[in-house]
Design a protein around this motif. Structure first.
Motif, PDB file in Angstrom:
ATOM      1  N   GLY A 122       0.851  -1.312   0.087  1.00 36.03           N
ATOM      2  CA  GLY A 122      -0.177  -0.261  -0.032  1.00 36.03           C
ATOM      3  C   GLY A 122       0.606   1.434  -0.425  1.00 36.03           C
ATOM      4  O   GLY A 122       1.894   1.081   0.430  1.00 36.03           O
ATOM      5  N   SER A 123       0.406   2.569  -0.233  1.00 35.18           N
ATOM      6  CA  SER A 123       1.091   3.828  -0.241  1.00 35.18           C
ATOM      7  C   SER A 123       1.055   3.884   1.064  1.00 35.18           C
ATOM      8  O   SER A 123       1.816   6.042   1.119  1.00 35.18           O
ATOM      9  N   THR A 124       0.353   3.828   2.433  1.00 36.09           N
ATOM     10  CA  THR A 124       0.701   4.237   3.849  1.00 36.09           C
ATOM     11  C   THR A 124       1.050   3.156   4.814  1.00 36.09           C
ATOM     12  O   THR A 124       1.511   1.907   4.498  1.00 36.09           O
ATOM     13  N   ASP A 125       1.724   3.491   5.703  1.00 34.45           N
ATOM     14  CA  ASP A 125       2.408   2.486   6.569  1.00 34.45           C
ATOM     15  C   ASP A 125       1.350   2.023   7.352  1.00 34.45           C
ATOM     16  O   ASP A 125       0.219   2.257   7.874  1.00 34.45           O
ATOM     17  N   VAL A 126       1.856   0.233   7.858  1.00 39.39           N
ATOM     18  CA  VAL A 126       0.443  -0.414   8.575  1.00 39.39           C
ATOM     19  C   VAL A 126       1.157  -0.536   9.722  1.00 39.39           C
ATOM     20  O   VAL A 126       2.309  -1.214   9.630  1.00 39.39           O
TER      21      VAL A 126
END
Length: 191
Positions: free
Chosen positions: A75-79
């Motif tokens: 994805g394009s955001t930290d998890v």
């Protein structure tokens, strides 16, 4: 719009929705994914892009063991993974291995595992891992065990890990090792 047109549009919508329902129902009867496959089953987590690559669990008859693999964030955001669960262990913790008073020790990872956008986080013997305590069922080599990770936003990722014999990183998961201190690294083989 005429009565026939509305009926046709309604019928088309009903057929489309029944097709979606059929797909959702088919998922519950599908065969379990191959243990070495990257797996993301839960829809909300799949949108986060988090998957588990090559998941496995150290085979153990009782007591404690751990799950390993590579968390991959497409994805394009930290998890952030904040917890884990499985039917074969009533108590699970996200662990890190750190140096304490000259000895390597395992301890809960405060804040969980954060996987950067487009990045990976390796879970491996002697490093970060998912600790499984109080096994209710033995994990034998070749067993496929379902696990669920909960993310910081409340969504979940489910995957299947395969049991493997392993004696490589010198962790001691001996009963009582979680007493005051977390299990320690020792010279010698896995217990």
């Amino acid at each position: 719009m005429g009565r026939t047109s509305r009926f046709g549009a309604g019928l088309a919508l009903a057929l489309a929705l029944s097709g979606l329902t059929a797909c959702a129902n088919d998922d519950s009867t599908a065969a379990a994914p191959a243990p070495s496959a990257t797996t993301a089953v839960n829809a909300p987590a799949a949108t986060s892009g988090l998957t588990m690559k090559d998941p496995w669990i150290k085979a153990a008859d009782e007591g404690m063991t751990a799950a390993f693999g590579t968390l991959v964030n497409g994805g394009s955001t930290d998890v952030t993974v904040v917890s884990a669960a499985t039917e074969v262990s009533p108590m699970m913790e996200l662990h890190e291995t750190t140096m304490v008073n000259g000895a390597m020790q395992m301890q809960p990872k405060q804040g969980g595992f954060t996987i950067p956008a487009g990045g990976e986080h390796v879970l491996e013997p002697g490093g970060d891992h998912i600790m499984m305590m109080g096994l209710t069922t033995p994990v034998k080599a070749g067993d496929e065990i379902a696990l669920t990770l909960t993310l910081g936003d409340g969504s979940t990722v489910r995957f299947t890990a395969v049991g493997k014999p392993f004696t490589g990183a010198q962790e001691s998961y001996a009963p009582g090792a979680h007493g005051g201190a977390m299990p320690s690294m020792s010279a010698g083989a896995h217990s």
